[in-house]
Scaffold this motif. Structure first.
Motif, PDB file in Angstrom:
ATOM      1  N   LEU A 210       5.534  -2.919  -0.741  1.00  0.00           N
ATOM      2  CA  LEU A 210       4.544  -2.490  -2.031  1.00  0.00           C
ATOM      3  C   LEU A 210       4.552  -0.998  -1.912  1.00  0.00           C
ATOM      4  O   LEU A 210       4.683  -0.196  -2.940  1.00  0.00           O
ATOM      5  N   SER A 211       4.613  -0.307  -0.579  1.00  0.00           N
ATOM      6  CA  SER A 211       4.447   0.882  -0.690  1.00  0.00           C
ATOM      7  C   SER A 211       5.749   1.705  -0.916  1.00  0.00           C
ATOM      8  O   SER A 211       5.778   2.713  -1.578  1.00  0.00           O
ATOM      9  N   LEU A 212       6.860   1.043  -0.729  1.00  0.00           N
ATOM     10  CA  LEU A 212       8.209   1.639  -1.345  1.00  0.00           C
ATOM     11  C   LEU A 212       8.413   1.272  -2.533  1.00  0.00           C
ATOM     12  O   LEU A 212       9.001   2.144  -3.352  1.00  0.00           O
ATOM     13  N   ALA A 213       7.789   0.299  -3.305  1.00  0.00           N
ATOM     14  CA  ALA A 213       8.083  -0.246  -4.737  1.00  0.00           C
ATOM     15  C   ALA A 213       7.090   0.708  -5.579  1.00  0.00           C
ATOM     16  O   ALA A 213       7.617   0.756  -6.644  1.00  0.00           O
ATOM     17  N   LEU A 214       5.963   1.140  -5.136  1.00  0.00           N
ATOM     18  CA  LEU A 214       5.132   1.664  -6.033  1.00  0.00           C
ATOM     19  C   LEU A 214       5.676   2.901  -6.820  1.00  0.00           C
ATOM     20  O   LEU A 214       5.259   2.977  -8.207  1.00  0.00           O
ATOM     21  N   ALA A 215       6.294   3.577  -6.336  1.00  0.00           N
ATOM     22  CA  ALA A 215       7.155   4.873  -7.000  1.00  0.00           C
ATOM     23  C   ALA A 215       8.148   4.490  -8.169  1.00  0.00           C
ATOM     24  O   ALA A 215       8.474   5.434  -8.896  1.00  0.00           O
ATOM     25  N   ASP A 216       8.520   3.213  -8.016  1.00  0.00           N
ATOM     26  CA  ASP A 216       9.617   2.990  -9.011  1.00  0.00           C
ATOM     27  C   ASP A 216       9.117   2.362 -10.389  1.00  0.00           C
ATOM     28  O   ASP A 216       9.746   1.182 -10.748  1.00  0.00           O
ATOM     29  N   ILE A 244      17.251   4.554  11.637  1.00  0.00           N
ATOM     30  CA  ILE A 244      15.943   4.163  12.471  1.00  0.00           C
ATOM     31  C   ILE A 244      14.877   5.378  12.453  1.00  0.00           C
ATOM     32  O   ILE A 244      13.662   5.224  12.162  1.00  0.00           O
ATOM     33  N   LYS A 245      15.577   6.543  12.525  1.00  0.00           N
ATOM     34  CA  LYS A 245      14.795   7.814  12.658  1.00  0.00           C
ATOM     35  C   LYS A 245      14.270   7.855  10.982  1.00  0.00           C
ATOM     36  O   LYS A 245      13.083   8.531  10.989  1.00  0.00           O
ATOM     37  N   ASN A 246      15.174   8.115  10.069  1.00  0.00           N
ATOM     38  CA  ASN A 246      14.478   8.116   8.884  1.00  0.00           C
ATOM     39  C   ASN A 246      14.136   7.300   7.775  1.00  0.00           C
ATOM     40  O   ASN A 246      13.313   7.350   6.732  1.00  0.00           O
ATOM     41  N   GLU A 254       5.142   7.732   5.357  1.00  0.00           N
ATOM     42  CA  GLU A 254       5.210   8.659   4.146  1.00  0.00           C
ATOM     43  C   GLU A 254       4.958   7.855   2.848  1.00  0.00           C
ATOM     44  O   GLU A 254       4.144   8.223   1.949  1.00  0.00           O
ATOM     45  N   SER A 255       5.521   6.599   2.871  1.00  0.00           N
ATOM     46  CA  SER A 255       5.396   5.837   1.431  1.00  0.00           C
ATOM     47  C   SER A 255       4.010   5.423   1.580  1.00  0.00           C
ATOM     48  O   SER A 255       3.051   5.192   0.539  1.00  0.00           O
ATOM     49  N   ARG A 345     -10.978  14.020  -0.326  1.00  0.00           N
ATOM     50  CA  ARG A 345      -9.860  12.993  -0.672  1.00  0.00           C
ATOM     51  C   ARG A 345      -8.794  12.959   0.081  1.00  0.00           C
ATOM     52  O   ARG A 345      -8.329  11.908   0.337  1.00  0.00           O
ATOM     53  N   PHE A 346      -8.194  14.052   0.473  1.00  0.00           N
ATOM     54  CA  PHE A 346      -6.982  14.146   1.306  1.00  0.00           C
ATOM     55  C   PHE A 346      -7.164  13.356   2.533  1.00  0.00           C
ATOM     56  O   PHE A 346      -6.407  12.721   3.167  1.00  0.00           O
ATOM     57  N   ASN A 347      -8.453  13.525   3.298  1.00  0.00           N
ATOM     58  CA  ASN A 347      -8.883  13.030   4.421  1.00  0.00           C
ATOM     59  C   ASN A 347      -9.144  11.487   4.283  1.00  0.00           C
ATOM     60  O   ASN A 347      -8.876  10.709   5.215  1.00  0.00           O
ATOM     61  N   ILE A 348      -9.766  11.173   3.086  1.00  0.00           N
ATOM     62  CA  ILE A 348      -9.954   9.736   2.736  1.00  0.00           C
ATOM     63  C   ILE A 348      -8.725   9.171   2.777  1.00  0.00           C
ATOM     64  O   ILE A 348      -8.338   7.887   3.255  1.00  0.00           O
ATOM     65  N   ASN A 349      -7.623   9.457   2.288  1.00  0.00           N
ATOM     66  CA  ASN A 349      -6.347   9.055   1.935  1.00  0.00           C
ATOM     67  C   ASN A 349      -5.716   8.748   3.556  1.00  0.00           C
ATOM     68  O   ASN A 349      -5.060   7.862   3.623  1.00  0.00           O
ATOM     69  N   LYS A 350      -5.895   9.837   4.088  1.00  0.00           N
ATOM     70  CA  LYS A 350      -5.184   9.920   5.496  1.00  0.00           C
ATOM     71  C   LYS A 350      -5.939   8.776   6.341  1.00  0.00           C
ATOM     72  O   LYS A 350      -5.200   7.987   7.101  1.00  0.00           O
ATOM     73  N   LYS A 351      -7.203   8.772   6.200  1.00  0.00           N
ATOM     74  CA  LYS A 351      -7.892   7.308   6.829  1.00  0.00           C
ATOM     75  C   LYS A 351      -7.490   5.859   6.505  1.00  0.00           C
ATOM     76  O   LYS A 351      -7.444   5.056   7.102  1.00  0.00           O
ATOM     77  N   TYR A 352      -7.227   5.892   5.041  1.00  0.00           N
ATOM     78  CA  TYR A 352      -6.794   4.942   4.423  1.00  0.00           C
ATOM     79  C   TYR A 352      -5.578   4.145   5.109  1.00  0.00           C
ATOM     80  O   TYR A 352      -5.222   3.108   5.366  1.00  0.00           O
ATOM     81  N   VAL A 353      -4.313   5.307   5.378  1.00  0.00           N
ATOM     82  CA  VAL A 353      -3.282   4.889   5.794  1.00  0.00           C
ATOM     83  C   VAL A 353      -3.368   4.511   7.214  1.00  0.00           C
ATOM     84  O   VAL A 353      -2.890   3.675   7.704  1.00  0.00           O
ATOM     85  N   SER A 354      -4.476   5.168   7.972  1.00  0.00           N
ATOM     86  CA  SER A 354      -4.694   4.638   9.409  1.00  0.00           C
ATOM     87  C   SER A 354      -5.333   3.342   9.394  1.00  0.00           C
ATOM     88  O   SER A 354      -4.800   2.638  10.210  1.00  0.00           O
ATOM     89  N   GLU A 355      -6.053   2.991   8.418  1.00  0.00           N
ATOM     90  CA  GLU A 355      -6.601   1.450   8.483  1.00  0.00           C
ATOM     91  C   GLU A 355      -5.535   0.682   8.165  1.00  0.00           C
ATOM     92  O   GLU A 355      -5.579  -0.473   8.609  1.00  0.00           O
ATOM     93  N   VAL A 356      -4.611   0.910   7.244  1.00  0.00           N
ATOM     94  CA  VAL A 356      -3.564   0.058   6.794  1.00  0.00           C
ATOM     95  C   VAL A 356      -2.624  -0.416   8.193  1.00  0.00           C
ATOM     96  O   VAL A 356      -2.377  -1.259   8.640  1.00  0.00           O
ATOM     97  N   GLU A 357      -2.257   0.857   8.987  1.00  0.00           N
ATOM     98  CA  GLU A 357      -1.562   0.858  10.061  1.00  0.00           C
ATOM     99  C   GLU A 357      -2.369  -0.142  11.165  1.00  0.00           C
ATOM    100  O   GLU A 357      -1.709  -1.077  11.837  1.00  0.00           O
ATOM    101  N   LYS A 358      -3.708   0.240  11.280  1.00  0.00           N
ATOM    102  CA  LYS A 358      -4.466  -0.638  12.340  1.00  0.00           C
ATOM    103  C   LYS A 358      -4.420  -2.063  11.976  1.00  0.00           C
ATOM    104  O   LYS A 358      -4.369  -2.976  12.892  1.00  0.00           O
ATOM    105  N   HIS A 359      -4.937  -2.573  10.787  1.00  0.00           N
ATOM    106  CA  HIS A 359      -5.089  -3.707  10.531  1.00  0.00           C
ATOM    107  C   HIS A 359      -3.781  -4.614  10.023  1.00  0.00           C
ATOM    108  O   HIS A 359      -3.979  -5.842  10.237  1.00  0.00           O
TER     109      HIS A 359
END
Length: 446
Positions: A210-216, A244-246, A254-255, A345-359
């Motif tokens: 989903l994160s990869l598809a949103l931009a298209d 693997i790296k990129n 990033e997505s 809001r920048f920090n809120i989005n950063k926290k959101y990405v961290s919550e996605v990764e964690k859960h």
């Protein structure tokens, strides 16, 4: 009926002034993670998913009452109290009964057994299921277990509360999810042992794709699987392996920064906003609706909304002037991201990405020292995926297996392909028809 082919005209009621634009970003569809309060219990999630799949529930019938009813049934038929004590110890004292049939897990989907976070996670799977139904599970049970299951079935009630309310954002992944769950449902014991891993995998695959598809969104076409590279968890991840790296963890991370900005904006764009039983639609379908629309007011409505949103959020983003409604949707999505590029809001989005990764992603991310973080699959996930992909067939060509992995969001480079073949050879479910490696067949392990 699934909603894969469901279409509805794009006729939104968009805020037209800064006062009408909500001052907070809210998210209630396409992803269950919020900025906080994301803890969930997989047992409850599994119960809710099965409740939606079976369209049945067990309410106002406590586990203790079920145990008492089973005791009555067996004492009536067997008449030996000592025998019941043995059964009680085997099946009920430690809830071993939950390994008999998936239907028993409906006890975990009773009111009071789950919280809001569990419901949100379960709704992600309900929407992937698109109202697929299983009547019951045909487990190979002994006489005692059949009697217990019959006792429970007598107390089940019809339930249609857990229905899909979104058109799939990723139709190809929704289709694979349904096919794989159908295969598991035909093997109830295997489903019981693997359902947590199965849901865990699809939760991450869906989030990542989903994160990869949103931009298209602009093409108005259904998304296709996008390359995201994994390695086996025992492999080295050298910097020479560019995919693997990129195009692994780095690309996902990033997505993922698009998820909250774009999905909260998608909420405001929904054509049926405020309507009862309205079906949410993906951004790419909104784009398609705009391109097919004959409405002369769409461009004006989207332009007014873009200007109102920019004003309400105090943004200085330059808008591209255009006579095209689609270009103004582009401006709207530009503003969606711009509001999260500075300040709190920048920090809120950063926290959101961290919550996605964690859960949703933690089982698939490993730190590898100087190579940084990578996406991995352990052997248990590989065996499960292999069994699902081979499915009802006896065996599958290795390259067909890899293609099916890709349809589920898993891409591997040539080095990992070789590691996979070595792994399959070690566990004995590979057949080489020639030394060239072109004709390698993989069998399932069940």
């Amino acid at each position: 009926m699934t909603m894969d082919n469901y279409t509805q005209p794009f006729n939104p009621t968009l805020p037209q002034t800064a006062e009408q634009v909500p001052n907070k970003n809210s998210l209630s569809s396409y992803l269950p993670i919020r900025t906080k309060g994301n803890d969930f219990d997989f047992n409850a999630v599994i119960g809710l998913v099965l409740r939606g799949l079976l369209r049945k529930k067990v309410e106002s019938y406590r586990y203790e009452e079920f145990v008492a009813d089973c005791q009555s049934a067996f004492e009536e038929k067997l008449g030996e109290d000592e025998f019941w004590q043995v059964l009680k110890e085997m099946y009920f004292d430690n809830k071993g009964i939950f390994t008999v049939s998936p239907e028993l897990l409906l006890f975990r989907a009773q009111k009071g057994e789950f919280v809001a976070g569990d419901s949100r996670i379960a709704s992600m799977y309900s929407n992937l299921l698109q109202n697929m139904r299983v009547e019951e599970f045909d487990a190979k049970l002994n006489f005692i277990e059949r009697e217990m299951l019959s006792t429970l079935r007598g107390k089940m009630k019809p339930d249609s509360s857990l229905q899909a309310n979104e058109k799939p954002y990723l139709p190809y992944l929704s289709k694979a999810f349904r096919e794989d769950l159908r295969f598991l449902a035909s093997r109830p014991k295997y489903l019981l042992s693997e359902i947590e891993s199965f849901l865990s995998f699809y939760g991450f695959a869906y989030t990542a794709q989903l994160s990869l598809a949103l931009a298209d969104w602009r093409s108005g076409q259904e998304p296709q699987a996008k390359p995201l590279y994994f390695i086996m968890d025992h492999e080295r991840a050298s910097n020479e392996r560019t995919h693997i790296k990129n195009h692994g963890y780095k690309l996902f991370n990033e997505s993922a920064t698009r998820l909250f900005p774009m999905l909260t904006m998608l909420e405001l764009l929904q054509p049926g906003i405020g309507e009862k039983n309205a079906i949410k639609i993906p951004l790419w379908e909104i784009s398609k609706g705009i391109q097919e629309s004959k409405s002369a007011h769409l461009k004006e409505s989207l332009e007014n909304f873009a200007r109102a949103f920019r004003s309400q959020r105090n943004l200085e983003t330059t808008l591209d002037e255009s006579d095209s409604a689609l270009d103004w949707l582009g401006n709207v999505m530009k503003l969606a991201s711009a509001q999260f590029s500075v300040g709190e809001r920048f920090n809120i989005n950063k926290k959101y990405v961290s919550e996605v990764e964690k859960h949703l992603a933690s089982h698939f991310i490993q730190s590898r020292g100087r190579s940084g973080r990578v996406l991995v699959l352990n052997q248990d996930y590989i065996i499960l995926l292999t069994n699902l992909v081979v499915g009802e067939k006896d065996k599958l060509r290795f390259h067909e297996l890899i293609t099916a992995f890709e349809q589920r969001g898993i891409f591997v480079d040539k080095q990992t392909e070789q590691e996979l073949i070595k792994f399959y050879e070690r566990i004995g479910n590979v057949e080489r028809m020639s030394d060239s490696g072109d004709a390698v067949y993989v069998r399932k392990t069940i």
